[in-house]
Write an enzyme that holds these catalytic residues in place. Structure first.
Site, PDB file in Angstrom:
ATOM      1  N   HIS A   1       3.799   9.937   2.487  1.00 56.66           N
ATOM      2  CA  HIS A   1       3.319   9.157   1.797  1.00 56.66           C
ATOM      3  C   HIS A   1       1.762   9.639   1.231  1.00 56.66           C
ATOM      4  O   HIS A   1       0.964  10.310   2.168  1.00 56.66           O
ATOM      5  CB  HIS A   1       3.006   7.789   2.301  1.00 56.66           C
ATOM      6  CG  HIS A   1       4.298   6.953   2.576  1.00 56.66           C
ATOM      7  ND1 HIS A   1       5.393   7.429   2.030  1.00 56.66           N
ATOM      8  CD2 HIS A   1       4.507   5.836   3.232  1.00 56.66           C
ATOM      9  CE1 HIS A   1       6.194   6.448   2.394  1.00 56.66           C
ATOM     10  NE2 HIS A   1       5.614   5.384   3.006  1.00 56.66           N
TER      11      HIS A   1
ATOM     12  N   CYS B   1       4.208   1.939   8.115  1.00 52.60           N
ATOM     13  CA  CYS B   1       3.713   3.227   7.898  1.00 52.60           C
ATOM     14  C   CYS B   1       2.548   3.330   7.021  1.00 52.60           C
ATOM     15  O   CYS B   1       1.602   3.969   7.345  1.00 52.60           O
ATOM     16  CB  CYS B   1       5.074   4.055   7.062  1.00 52.60           C
ATOM     17  SG  CYS B   1       5.610   3.254   5.630  1.00 52.60           S
TER      18      CYS B   1
END
EC number: 1.2.1.11
Lengths: 336, 336
Positions: free
Chosen positions: B240, B128
């Site tokens: 994130h 990711c």
């Protein structure tokens, strides 16, 4: 030895009381000053109540030897003359004078002797994020000159003051209770978030906080080092953390760096990743040292090294560093 | 078009259901697979209930055209042959095959065509944190070759799965209620903390997560770029963030970079600091793009540029990227 604390009710002011007590600071008399909002409040110090006096333009600082000031840059500028004109040393925690040429900017582990040359009677305490970084950088600079720094910070709520810490806790409580979230001390909600802004923006796209890291690091370390900082607020309460990359003139090995950090003043090496040991803000809060771990080679730079640090923003990042400056002056007999 | 989701009950599996529905993915039949713990659960998709089947070594994938797998590297390795042997394309979200030479590692904004050459019928979905970074790097690489990257991440709880997200919320609740804090999904308490470790440590002192950023970025971008990463867990829930410094062959100006990012596929430029506008995980959660802001010159490198990004870790960081790979295969007629 008469000591004054200006801004006694703030997060840093309160920490001064604890640090002076913890370290048995050699003082005979303590006077507390504050704003109208704080005047009249009473705080215990060494078993005695001390009432906060209103800070005024008068001769209250006549017999003061050392004044720790932490009430914001505006107050420091406004009252610097009142505080220093009778000879008191003003150790100022604000950004008011940090970059003035005739005001030393001191982190005792790096440049204690600079404190002796203070034509205006003022010594500036650097920005917290900078203090924490230079304590870890100095032992590495001693091995080989540091040419560049890249640093990303993970800064706690305390950097915005005691009310901001309370607001963060309130935000989590409000979320738990399904209530609307109060946002007043930060530009955005901090709970479950990360805010990539600390202090205001400058024309070059950096914040003031980030430019402090560039400018103050050079002044403290007497260095031409170039520093690119990204300062970010996260939801820890009172300890800051930093991810730091340095490029040195000659390559420093990980072992060499760890050895230097292990014996450096003010540093605790906490670097045992196999046992999940590395510095974390939850554990460094309330302690004195800067904790350094995750030391490794910079995979993008043959002369580079990278590490992680964490330390208490209110303690070494503010009150403790100022008290250490005062202790140094007392030790070398240079208070008045 | 028959589509399978393996690991349907996980955070990413659930996101596959939402992303496939939201994008009107052209499928005729959907089958869900899971572990013994998850088998028998029912999930709605396009108004119809779908029951999770137990993943077994059998011919369940015989008519499947595309299988999205997100049940961990162990499961992906164990079932890769069952899934692919009848011709299904396996788009795998785990780290099992990412660095295998005969498995393409694909972020459509960077290297979509790599997906066409898949000797084993497997296409790997990158880590990711890497996906999010390369989406923002590609438009800059197109301006001038990127030689080095320094990146510090601010990764959300979701990266450790749905149970970890719940644990973080539980921790804040427990702290509010004055109860002992449950720590099971993270190596330490995450509430009011920052944990400088994601995944396990390697002999060079970097974590696996950090080395993924080094290795996967090179493979996706077909580049010799060197990347030094510091991956850190913070207490955001599902998006994130990353602080990124790049050094390019020729200097890129801020304006040039902003212009390229503004029109780059998959990127939203959100860079208006004067109005306190920059990407934040609280706002990017649940959205598709990678948001980029705080673009500025690297003060430590004349050929350097730095910026901040944030994006949904479960969406573009996992499920959405995999679905976009499948959409590309359908568009170019390359499914079976």
């Amino acid at each position: 030895m008469k000591v004054a604390i200006v801004g006694a009710s703030g997060a840093v002011g309160q920490e001064f009381l604890r640090v002076l007590a913890d370290r048995n600071f050699p003082l005979d008399e303590l006077v507390l000053f504050g704003s109208e909002r704080s005047a009249g409040r009473r705080y215990m110090f060494r078993g005695m109540e001390h009432e906060v006096k209103l800070l005024c333009h008068n001769d209250d600082f006549k017999d003061v030897d050392i004044a720790f000031t932490s009430a914001g840059a505006g107050i420091s500028k406004e009252f610097a003359d009142d505080i220093t004109r009778h000879g008191a040393v003003m150790i100022d925690n604000s950004s008011a004078f940090r970059m003035d040429e005739d005001v030393p900017l001191v982190v005792p582990e790096c440049n204690a002797a600079d404190a002796l040359n203070r034509p205006r009677g003022i010594i500036a305490n650097p920005n917290c994020t900078t203090i924490m970084m230079v304590v870890a950088l100095q032992p590495l600079e001693n091995l080989s000159h540091i040419r560049r720094i890249h640093i990303a910070s993970y800064q706690s709520a305390s950097g915005a003051g005691a009310a901001a810490m309370a607001e963060l806790q309130q935000q989590y409580k409000e979320i738990n209770d399904g209530k609307p979230v109060t946002v007043s001390k930060f530009p955005h909600q901090l709970a479950y978030n990360v805010i990539p802004q600390i202090d205001v923006f400058q024309p070059n796209g950096y914040t003031k906080e980030e430019m402090k890291m560039f400018n103050e690091t050079r002044k403290i370390m007497h260095s031409d080092v170039k520093c690119s900082a990204m300062c970010v607020r996260v939801s820890s309460l009172r300890a800051h953390s930093e991810s730091v990359w340095i490029e040195t003139e000659r390559p420093i090995s990980v072992e060499e760096a760890q050895k230097a950090l292990a014996v450096a003043p003010g540093v605790t090496l906490q670097d045992d990743p196999d046992n999940l040991v590395y510095p974390m803000p939850l554990e460094t809060a309330g302690t004195d040292d800067i904790y350094v771990g995750r030391v490794r080679k910079d995979l993008a730079d043959d002369c580079g090294l990278t590490f992680w640090l964490s330390g208490d923003q209110i303690r070494k990042g503010a009150a403790l560093n100022a008290v250490q400056i005062a202790e140094y002056l007392i030790k070398v007999g240079n208070v008045k």
